[in-house]
Design a protein around this motif. Sequence first.
Motif, mmCIF file in Angstrom:
data_model
loop_
_atom_site.group_PDB
_atom_site.id
_atom_site.type_symbol
_atom_site.label_atom_id
_atom_site.label_comp_id
_atom_site.label_asym_id
_atom_site.label_seq_id
_atom_site.Cartn_x
_atom_site.Cartn_y
_atom_site.Cartn_z
ATOM 1 N N GLN A 1 65.646 78.378 -43.305
ATOM 2 C CA GLN A 1 65.269 78.843 -44.653
ATOM 3 C C GLN A 1 65.868 80.237 -44.904
ATOM 4 O OE1 GLN A 1 61.047 79.260 -45.002
ATOM 5 N NE2 GLN A 1 61.110 79.836 -47.152
ATOM 6 N N LYS B 1 51.572 85.139 -54.355
ATOM 7 C CA LYS B 1 50.958 84.005 -55.044
ATOM 8 C C LYS B 1 49.866 84.414 -56.046
ATOM 9 C CE LYS B 1 52.097 81.108 -51.081
ATOM 10 N NZ LYS B 1 51.913 79.914 -50.323
ATOM 11 N N ASP C 1 50.128 84.072 -58.973
ATOM 12 C CA ASP C 1 50.132 82.980 -59.955
ATOM 13 C C ASP C 1 49.201 81.847 -59.542
ATOM 14 O OD1 ASP C 1 52.139 82.842 -57.846
ATOM 15 O OD2 ASP C 1 52.703 80.904 -58.690
ATOM 16 N N GLU C 2 48.824 81.803 -58.267
ATOM 17 C CA GLU C 2 47.939 80.715 -57.822
ATOM 18 C C GLU C 2 46.524 81.205 -57.553
ATOM 19 O OE1 GLU C 2 49.560 78.690 -54.453
ATOM 20 O OE2 GLU C 2 51.123 77.725 -55.652
ATOM 21 N N ARG D 1 59.817 78.078 -35.373
ATOM 22 C CA ARG D 1 60.061 76.968 -36.295
ATOM 23 C C ARG D 1 61.525 77.009 -36.720
ATOM 24 N NH1 ARG D 1 57.467 77.223 -41.325
ATOM 25 N NH2 ARG D 1 57.687 79.470 -41.139
ATOM 26 N N GLY E 1 52.932 80.625 -43.956
ATOM 27 C CA GLY E 1 52.822 80.010 -45.283
ATOM 28 C C GLY E 1 52.443 80.944 -46.408
ATOM 29 N N VAL E 2 52.245 82.238 -46.109
ATOM 30 C CA VAL E 2 51.829 83.145 -47.194
ATOM 31 C C VAL E 2 52.996 83.528 -48.099
ATOM 32 C CG1 VAL E 2 49.805 84.149 -46.062
ATOM 33 C CG2 VAL E 2 52.057 85.155 -45.671
ATOM 34 N N GLY E 3 54.210 83.298 -47.592
ATOM 35 C CA GLY E 3 55.380 83.613 -48.430
ATOM 36 C C GLY E 3 56.223 84.757 -47.881
ATOM 37 N N LYS E 4 56.186 84.992 -46.569
ATOM 38 C CA LYS E 4 56.955 86.106 -45.992
ATOM 39 C C LYS E 4 58.457 85.924 -46.225
ATOM 40 C CE LYS E 4 55.271 85.505 -41.854
ATOM 41 N NZ LYS E 4 54.277 84.500 -42.260
ATOM 42 N N THR E 5 58.952 84.740 -45.850
ATOM 43 C CA THR E 5 60.396 84.536 -45.918
ATOM 44 C C THR E 5 60.883 84.606 -47.367
ATOM 45 O OG1 THR E 5 60.117 83.121 -44.003
ATOM 46 C CG2 THR E 5 62.225 82.998 -45.119
ATOM 47 N N THR E 6 60.139 83.988 -48.263
ATOM 48 C CA THR E 6 60.512 84.016 -49.685
ATOM 49 C C THR E 6 60.522 85.465 -50.184
ATOM 50 O OG1 THR E 6 59.307 81.941 -49.862
ATOM 51 C CG2 THR E 6 59.935 82.989 -51.916
ATOM 52 N N THR F 1 53.769 89.278 -55.692
ATOM 53 C CA THR F 1 54.712 88.230 -56.077
ATOM 54 C C THR F 1 53.964 87.206 -56.927
ATOM 55 O OG1 THR F 1 54.493 86.642 -54.247
ATOM 56 C CG2 THR F 1 55.899 88.570 -53.868
ATOM 57 N N THR F 2 54.708 86.625 -57.842
ATOM 58 C CA THR F 2 54.052 85.816 -58.873
ATOM 59 C C THR F 2 54.687 84.441 -59.042
ATOM 60 O OG1 THR F 2 55.503 86.844 -60.490
ATOM 61 C CG2 THR F 2 53.335 87.838 -60.231
ATOM 62 N N GLY F 3 55.380 83.970 -58.022
ATOM 63 C CA GLY F 3 55.978 82.641 -58.129
ATOM 64 C C GLY F 3 57.003 82.424 -57.037
ATOM 65 N N GLN F 4 57.520 81.204 -56.990
ATOM 66 C CA GLN F 4 58.427 80.834 -55.910
ATOM 67 C C GLN F 4 59.864 81.259 -56.154
ATOM 68 O OE1 GLN F 4 57.118 76.606 -56.180
ATOM 69 N NE2 GLN F 4 56.921 76.783 -53.968
HETATM 70 P P1 GDP Z 1 56.105 82.074 -44.661
HETATM 71 O O1 GDP Z 1 55.689 80.950 -43.756
HETATM 72 O O2 GDP Z 1 55.079 83.158 -44.711
HETATM 73 O O3 GDP Z 1 57.486 82.592 -44.365
HETATM 74 O O4 GDP Z 1 56.110 81.471 -46.135
HETATM 75 P P2 GDP Z 1 57.339 80.921 -47.016
HETATM 76 O O5 GDP Z 1 58.180 82.045 -47.524
HETATM 77 O O6 GDP Z 1 58.020 79.836 -46.272
HETATM 78 O O7 GDP Z 1 56.543 80.364 -48.277
HETATM 79 C C1 GDP Z 1 55.608 79.311 -48.166
HETATM 80 C C2 GDP Z 1 55.496 78.628 -49.534
HETATM 81 O O8 GDP Z 1 54.946 79.531 -50.473
HETATM 82 C C3 GDP Z 1 56.856 78.184 -50.102
HETATM 83 O O9 GDP Z 1 56.676 76.957 -50.737
HETATM 84 C C4 GDP Z 1 57.166 79.275 -51.106
HETATM 85 O O10 GDP Z 1 58.008 78.823 -52.144
HETATM 86 C C5 GDP Z 1 55.776 79.584 -51.615
HETATM 87 N N1 GDP Z 1 55.653 80.913 -52.221
HETATM 88 C C6 GDP Z 1 56.102 82.087 -51.762
HETATM 89 N N2 GDP Z 1 55.773 83.098 -52.603
HETATM 90 C C7 GDP Z 1 55.092 82.522 -53.642
HETATM 91 C C8 GDP Z 1 54.467 83.036 -54.830
HETATM 92 O O11 GDP Z 1 54.458 84.235 -55.156
HETATM 93 N N3 GDP Z 1 53.829 82.110 -55.622
HETATM 94 C C9 GDP Z 1 53.807 80.785 -55.313
HETATM 95 N N4 GDP Z 1 53.171 79.973 -56.140
HETATM 96 N N5 GDP Z 1 54.362 80.274 -54.202
HETATM 97 C C10 GDP Z 1 55.013 81.137 -53.380
#
Ligand code: GDP
Length: 419
Positions: free
Chosen positions: A254, A350, A352-353, A248, A217-222, A375-378
């Motif tokens: 994704q 994140k 931004d959060e 998963r 959930g930290v945002g690896k895939t994004t 990173t600063t957003g989705q």
């Molecule tokens: P993973 O489980 O580490 O692969 O995480 P995901 O890439 O699935 O991201 C988990 C959630 O974090 C998703 O809702 C993304 O859109 C969100 N996310 C990823 N990067 C950022 C970011 O820089 N800022 C914010 N606010 N959300 C982010």
Amino acid sequence: MKLKTYTAGTMALALAEVKKDLGKDAMILHTRVYKHGAVMGLGGKQVVEITASDQATSAPPRRQSEPEALVRTPSRAPQSVPVVESKPAARPLVTRVEVAPVNDAALASLREDLSAIRRLVGQALANNAGTPGTLHGPLADLYARLRDEGIAPGTADALLAAVRSDISAHDMGDHARVASALSKRLAMLVSCVGAITPGHRQSDGRPLTIALVGPTGVGKTTTIAKLAAAYKLRFAKKVGLVTCDTYRIAAVEQLRTYASIISLPLKVALSDADVAEACKALGDHDVIILDTPGRSQHDSPRLDELAACVRAAAPHETHLVLSAAVAPQVLARAASHFSRVKPDRVIITKLDEAVNFGPLVNILRESGLRASYFTTGQEVPDQIEVASPARLASLVVGQGLSPSTNTTQPARAIGAAIG
Ligand code: GDP
């Protein structure tokens, strides 16, 4: 029924308060021990918190999600106070702890010790010349800002001393100058990679191979999608993706979606051998990016599996991905547990959060790792930037996240920063 919460430095003192207020038949419903004022889980003052009721026979309040059968009404025990303690789901939900009755003489002696300690701490603070108590003007404001942001106390004091030596007494009243000096000093505390690695064949003849590891959930895939887009769309590199995050289905889907939007090949690896094979199959590419399963830091065997999966890809860069949106303790724990995978840099997501930016400075200092990207957003592919010490420092000092909001350190767009 009367329900109250009591806090004290020790269990004995807290229990004495309960007894004094609610009587000896008081029912302890919940206890919690935590550190007040701790930084990164270190230091701080222990606080014991007890929630108690004056009705020994009434059932403890129940959270909506707890099944009724799991919440029992503790029976009364002579000379002792039953304690019902909440536990994480994996452990029994209700446990009983017998606590010895509080002895008045012991209590009096504890109180004496406590006031002696208070006196000593007061003297030590009074003797410590140059402490924030003697500060005023911009330096005082900025010192308070550092502490509010969660910068470790020792680091904040050292920064204060450094800024004092950098700035003349005349300029000490100039907020902008003091803030700028502080930002410069703060920036010197962290190190960053400073550029996106050029995406070409490495000295070992293989494509630049990049692995991302970190909690779920930290945002690896994004972030992988953002990086892949940067390499392919901005630098016209041939990029391939490999995922071993097959626990998963949604995670694979994704990444598959991103791969198809950006037009990249994606290989799904079910074993370490598959990972090695997939990397070999993408051998004619410029860049390979490996997505990995998020691991619970409590799951040692799975962390070992993850380490084996990463080893199979033999990455040139292993980025630990940490979210800025979590509590400092969670950040520290993740960094400590994922050190087993031997990351050599950190991506902070994140921003931004984030509530505070100080813990990010602390974690980079403590881990000794360089930051690679923020990173600063989705939004893919835009909300990623090359990490820079000055940018992080300006966030801590309060110069804002958005380039348009008063920041002296705008984001370094990833495309402008190739090394
Ligand atoms: P993973 O489980 O580490 O692969 O995480 P995901 O890439 O699935 O991201 C988990 C959630 O974090 C998703 O809702 C993304 O859109 C969100 N996310 C990823 N990067 C950022 C970011 O820089 N800022 C914010 N606010 N959300 C982010």
